[in-house]
Design a protein around this motif. Structure first.
Motif, mmCIF file in Angstrom:
data_model
loop_
_atom_site.group_PDB
_atom_site.id
_atom_site.type_symbol
_atom_site.label_atom_id
_atom_site.label_comp_id
_atom_site.label_asym_id
_atom_site.label_seq_id
_atom_site.Cartn_x
_atom_site.Cartn_y
_atom_site.Cartn_z
ATOM 1 N N LYS A 324 0.857 -1.184 0.000
ATOM 2 C CA LYS A 324 0.000 0.000 0.000
ATOM 3 C C LYS A 324 0.887 1.226 0.000
ATOM 4 N N GLU A 380 -4.881 -8.040 -7.009
ATOM 5 C CA GLU A 380 -5.874 -6.974 -7.070
ATOM 6 C C GLU A 380 -5.132 -5.658 -6.893
ATOM 7 N N THR A 382 -5.216 -1.346 -7.028
ATOM 8 C CA THR A 382 -6.128 -0.204 -6.912
ATOM 9 C C THR A 382 -5.347 1.100 -6.959
ATOM 10 N N THR A 383 -6.018 2.140 -7.387
ATOM 11 C CA THR A 383 -5.453 3.487 -7.340
ATOM 12 C C THR A 383 -6.586 4.498 -7.306
ATOM 13 N N GLU A 439 -11.818 6.157 -8.248
ATOM 14 C CA GLU A 439 -10.961 5.051 -7.832
ATOM 15 C C GLU A 439 -11.113 3.912 -8.836
ATOM 16 N N LYS A 441 -9.879 -0.215 -10.043
ATOM 17 C CA LYS A 441 -9.409 -1.510 -9.569
ATOM 18 C C LYS A 441 -9.255 -2.474 -10.734
ATOM 19 N N LYS A 443 -8.377 -6.684 -11.344
ATOM 20 C CA LYS A 443 -8.332 -7.945 -10.618
ATOM 21 C C LYS A 443 -8.151 -9.103 -11.583
ATOM 22 N N TRP A 461 -18.087 -0.675 -5.650
ATOM 23 C CA TRP A 461 -17.331 -0.915 -6.886
ATOM 24 C C TRP A 461 -18.283 -1.354 -7.998
#
Length: 505
Positions: A324, A380, A382-383, A439, A441, A443, A461
């Motif tokens: 993270k 997975e 994310t940003t 945001e 994601k 996966k 999401w």
């Protein structure tokens, strides 16, 4: 009346439970973990100042040749790179760096392609430190169509540099050797052969030790890379450094096991406990080319005097490798890398944001990918994108400029895109508000399928659908795994702002 308890039945259950416990303990003990997770091929290792340093192949990623340090051979941390920029004579293929030290100087002998003709040569760089400050000293070995995989051996007061030759010529592959000049920067005389690949099984990644009057030449045979690899570690020995070398009848020493495949190309270090260890690479059998050739450790032993050696795999610690990142400090994380052949990124961290922009080559359809080496192909990512402009900004899973897939926002549109076979396709688009940061994601699953999602504010999401199931089997390159990271595709006067990046395995 109480029923009579059958004690023999309970005793049998107790025995079964104990056996199951022992089996579980043994199973746990046989799991082998990498010591340097993620793509870290062709490692070389050196011990200095009561620490260990390892350097590995970076191929087409910049910065070049990542360097790690450790105090115990099991727990490693990346400390830097050999080169921030590619040396002027090189065009790519940064492979197989080799550590050496003498005269208060650290040397790294490395393979790269020469810019003027694309021939693989061996260069050398020097520093007063093992993990920083390296200055390129140019080409030291230019031999035929290919000279790769340098290894330095000290015999008395004489240093020899050995290397693989003829891989691209119509001649059997050989391990050749030159004498090195005292300064370590030039070769002396003519090369002489150590070992020839008469069996045509491959021969490279050599490392040499002397024991009980014998020179032991450890080497790798087979196909090094990709899904069809069959790499393994072998050994030959001789009473003379120059040979002839006798092949070990019980080869290979390291090969496929329950967890790992295609073991090869390593070097030795004598640990503080007096034991010798071999740092090498192998593919994890579960995630294979999607996590690359990872750094592995084996202990060297000699069961009998004058006998042949044994290499026994050692397990690294089981670690939580989730990541993270926030961008509250100005220092750029050392793990970020990019495809230097196809883009020149500009990275700045300030006020809790990572600003990404830069120059993108004209024929690069994928844009700038600021990536990390994954430790698994199942993840997975994310940003959060915090600025608005017409550049595409988001997440990317990147093989090279012609093989990439991602999700990003451009203006008020979320875009799910793919570049395959040098053709760009928009898989789906969706309009969103530009008043709230988005945001994103990405996966993946065990079947190599990929899904992407987005959300704004307190929303759940939302999946970005595609017309068909999307898989990522087109991403891996022959000698390197695809990488995960942040993405920018726009003009040089535009930029992307990110407030976080997360990666879970």
């Amino acid at each position: 009346m109480r029923k009579k308890i059958n004690l023999s039945w309970y005793a049998a259950l107790a025995v079964i439970a104990k056996l199951l416990l022992i089996t579980n303990i043994l199973s746990a003990q046989t799991i082998i973990e990498s010591v340097i997770a993620g793509d870290f091929a062709d490692p070389s290792i050196i011990r200095a100042n009561n620490q260990y340093y390892a350097v590995g192949t970076s191929s087409e990623w910049a910065p070049h040749f990542p360097i790690y340090s450790s105090k115990d051979l099991l727990n490693w941390k990346q400390t830097g790179y050999v080169f921030a920029k590619a040396p002027a004579w090189t065009s790519g293929s940064f492979w197989a760096p080799e550590f050496d030290y003498h005269d208060k100087t650290y040397f790294i002998y490395y393979t790269a392609r020469r810019k003027k003709d694309n021939v693989s040569c061996i260069g050398v760089a020097t520093s007063k430190y093992p993990d920083r400050g390296f200055v390129d000293q140019g080409i030291i070995i230019d031999y035929g169509k290919e000279a790769i995989d340098a290894f330095v051996y000290l015999e008395g007061n004489t240093r020899y540099i050995t290397f693989k030759a003829y891989g691209l010529d119509k001649r059997p592959i050989e391990i050749l050797a030159y004498k090195l000049a005292r300064n370590g920067l030039t070769i002396k005389g003519k090369p002489f052969p150590l070992l020839k690949d008469n069996q045509k099984i491959g021969l490279e990644g050599q490392s040499i030790l002397k024991k009980d009057g014998y020179y032991y030449l450890f080497y790798s045979a087979g196909n090094c890379c990709g899904t069809q690899c069959d790499y393994n570690v072998r050994v030959a020995r001789s009473k003379s450094f120059a040979g002839p070398y006798e092949l070990y009848a019980a080869n290979p020493l390291l090969m496929e096991n329950e967890y790992w495949k295609c073991s090869g190309h390593g070097t030795f270090v004598k640990a503080t406990d007096g034991k010798d260890y071999y740092l090498y690479h192998a593919y994890n059998k579960k995630t294979n080319v999607f996590s690359g050739r990872q750094g592995m450790l084996a202990q060297l032993s000699w069961p009998a005097k004058g006998g042949w050696p044994v290499l026994k795999e050692q397990s690294g610690p089981t670690l939580n490798r989730d990541l993270k990142l926030n961008f509250t400090r100005p220092e750029i994380n050392k793990r970020w890398q990019w495809d230097f052949r196809n883009s020149t990124p500009k990275i700045l961290q300030q006020n809790g944001q990572l600003h990404l922009s830069g120059r993108i080559n004209k024929d690069n359809l994928s844009g700038i990918a600021l990536t990390l080496r994954p430790v698994s192909g199942i993840f997975e990512a994310t940003t959060a994108v915090t600025n608005t402009n017409n550049a595409l900004k988001g997440l990317v899973y990147y093989g090279d400029a012609g093989s990439a897939i991602g999700i990003g926002i451009s203006g008020n549109e979320i875009e799910f895109w793919k570049v395959e076979n040098k053709a760009r396709t928009v898989l789906s688009k969706l309009q969103v508000s530009t008043k709230v940061p988005v945001e994103l994601k990405m996966k993946t699953a065990e079947d190599l399928s990929l899904m992407v999602f987005f959300k704004q504010g307190n929303q759940e999401w939302k999946n970005m659908p595609a017309k068909e199931k999307i898989t990522v089997n087109f991403l891996p390159q022959w000698d390197r795994c695809p990488r995960i990271g942040l993405h920018f595709n726009g003009s040089v006067n535009q930029y992307a702002d990110f407030s976080s990046f997360g990666l879970k395995y």
